[in-house]
Design an enzyme around this catalytic site. Sequence first.
Site, PDB file in Angstrom:
ATOM      1  N   GLU A  27       0.794  -1.218   0.000  1.00 35.56           N
ATOM      2  CA  GLU A  27       0.000   0.000   0.000  1.00 35.56           C
ATOM      3  C   GLU A  27       0.836   1.282   0.000  1.00 35.56           C
ATOM      4  O   GLU A  27       0.433   2.285  -0.593  1.00 35.56           O
ATOM      5  CB  GLU A  27      -0.950   0.015   1.211  1.00 35.56           C
ATOM      6  CG  GLU A  27      -2.080  -1.001   1.140  1.00 35.56           C
ATOM      7  CD  GLU A  27      -3.075  -0.707   0.026  1.00 35.56           C
ATOM      8  OE1 GLU A  27      -3.293   0.480  -0.283  1.00 35.56           O
ATOM      9  OE2 GLU A  27      -3.612  -1.660  -0.556  1.00 35.56           O
TER      10      GLU A  27
ATOM     11  N   SER B 287     -40.169 -25.162 -23.684  1.00 31.71           N
ATOM     12  CA  SER B 287     -41.418 -24.569 -24.183  1.00 31.71           C
ATOM     13  C   SER B 287     -41.793 -23.266 -23.514  1.00 31.71           C
ATOM     14  O   SER B 287     -42.646 -22.539 -24.022  1.00 31.71           O
ATOM     15  CB  SER B 287     -42.570 -25.569 -24.005  1.00 31.71           C
ATOM     16  OG  SER B 287     -42.617 -26.462 -25.078  1.00 31.71           O
TER      17      SER B 287
END
Length: 838
Positions: free
Chosen positions: A100, A378
């Site tokens: 960092e 379907s």
Amino acid sequence: MAAKAKKKVKKKKNNLLMIAVSFAIFLVLSVIGGYFALLYAGDRMIEQNVQKLQDLKAEPTVIYDKNGNEIISLIRQKNRVYKPINEMPKTLIDAFLAVEDKRFYEHKGVDMVRIGGAIVNDIKKGSLAEGGSTITQQLARNVFLTLDQTFWRKTKEMSIAIGLERKYSKDQILEMYLNRVYLGEGEFGVEDAAQYYFGKSVSDVTVAEAAMLAAIPKAPSTYSPFNNPEKAKLRRDTVIRLMSEQGIITNEQKDAAQAEALPTKPHEVAGGSLKKGYRAFFDNMLKESEAEFGVTEEELYRGGWDIYTTFDPKVQDAMVEEYANAKNFPKDGAKRGVESSMIVIDAKTGGIAGMMGGRNYAPKGFNYATDMKRQPGSSFKPIAVFAPAVNKDINKWNANSQLSNKRQSFNGYEPRNYNNRYTETVSMSRAMIDSANIPPVWLLNEIGVSESLAYLKKVGIELTPNDRNLAIALGGLNQGISPKQMAQAYTPFVNAGVVSEAHSISKVENKDEGVVREYQPKQSEALKPEAAWEIHTMLEKAVQEGTGKAARISGRHVAGKTGTTQSIAGDSKANKDAWFVGYTPEYVGAVWMGFDPEDKQHLMHQGSSMTAQMFSKVMGTALKGVPSSDFVRPEGAVQHKQEEVEPEIQLAADMTLDTSTNKLMVVLSWIGGPDGDTYDLYRISESGERKLISAGMKETSYVDVLDSPKQYQYQVVPRNAQGEEGTPSKTVPIDSKKLENMINQDPGHNEEGNNQGQNPDGTGNGNGEIPPDQGTGETGEHTNNGGSSQPPNPGTGEVPPDIMNPVPGQTNGSSNEIQLPPPPQEDGQNQSQDASNG
């Protein structure tokens, strides 16, 4: 004269010099003034908000349901543990600094070297990917500012960072940062995160665990070990490598740390949590918050937000209750159960009322309701064929229009109807009710595939170029579709043709920041109102009397469509996917079930009756106390009287063998007959003797067990509600071809591989065996006199797989091994041929 000119030039130079010096002094003073202004501004913000540093616990973010009641408060209801820096291991501190801010102890809050490097990298990448923020700047942003990316926010961040460096020591700043940093999954600070991820204090973490914690802040959702383990490990190992390169650990420690496994599940922590079964909706809401409103998960967990959602706890609680009952699902496989998902959205607005992301949904895991792609069978017919056809020309294509129902070839593609029984024509309404396969394929060929694709795009479904073929009429898609997409695509049928985008948030608000962002409805007309009503009337009949009977809810109006696809791994008795997509006047819902993945040990022997029943049970419970209402016909929509010719009863009698008892059986199945009739079934001997073997049946199937291989004939006689006999079926002899095929086949081998004998109501299949979901309609009594290896399921009226197995050796299948036909030669041109010419 020359001297005068020289004097004039010298004077001009002196003036320019004075201007330059003045400008330089102005710049210096401006810089100094600006610097002190920054210092002053930073000091003022720190003084005014010093309590935020002393109490790092923000006001909670509250998530509300559609009624304004709280679902959850995002900051955990427990005393957060503030860990002094002298109790943190040096390895952890070094890990954070390595990735960092490695120059943390050298800069004064703002690292100009790092900012310069970030600018160079951003220029190379052509983006603003790197911000160059130091740990001090991150603390300033996290405590004092929102996360919006603006120039003034960055300026404030730098001024506060400089102020923090003047007011606090480096160790104090680092301590505050490590207790404030967001580490994913709602965890802030290294101590809480260590307890959550590893079940231990941060004082006891290993090198690998310290590196994992340090890996998360860059992108908490992406690098969570529970959310994306592969990406999390890659990022963690990168941090370990940086620690090794910077001399923090040895090469031996690096290798050992990178070999250490990631945690696989969170450890229990005290405090409030989501109610059981709510997590899938919650995770979807988090994604939508960032994608649609720009409010990240980190911001939400930091607190201060009010999120108003479309969530209906009555709907979700009903889902959770029914999903907890194993009897609502097909039988488990050898090692795992059938998977399932469900989503319910508001019929008018598209607001998501609830969802089940799976039977065992894991936090931030794969969501079967939103992420899954499976063949819809379907259930796709109304949106892929019937809706675009009716919308194109309702005078030509409507519920009464006669569609071809004869066996034929479409440019080499030969879909099959149930039991290989066909008629010359059938009405569109009857084709929808009985879920016949030939009519929608024929109709799609008539209107053109492009018409279908254009309509599907309107309702939010964009198919691939490989889907430009007639198989989409039966839901044969190259990649498949999710329940969320299906539910959204059905909203026009109940909403006067308007499609409503599915969404879960109605408003986000942050009073401290003065932010209010409301959802802007995304609705558009996909169907003309009269076309939407025409499709709706057919879908309502499909539930009242067709394949969707199991979805009926006592005292309520329901419409919808079932869908199934045939198993790839098993025989024709097994289904790969089972669907029901339907709606009431209040809500649209989509339910899916299937093994994921399926194999020979995991085959689903029940179909869309189970999904339809799930819809019925969930919505029946969710709507308790809500007054029953009817569907509202749009203004201007004509109520077409569906004038159907009474369908002739077509009876099939297929001989088969019950392998468990070695008894011959005749599988009897029929279609046609007036709606609402019951049926009497007769066996006729060789001498002509007529014997009643079953009376008053509501179902359309029966299994007759034979004591000897006699050549009987059969006949079905319908009876109306008054008991009067209708037109009987033709007398049909026993067909033994399927038994011969069964005997000639190798065990477990489906001869043609395309399920030639599958019925729309599930009463026949490709190898002549008893179908798995044969039942008795409403009575719940069993019609199987002889028994079978797979007991019938009462009350189903089961529909068949719409998508069949590929022919062996076929090469043009989809990625899901579904047989796809070649594309039509030209959209809108009828290419139908008789099978004899195919």
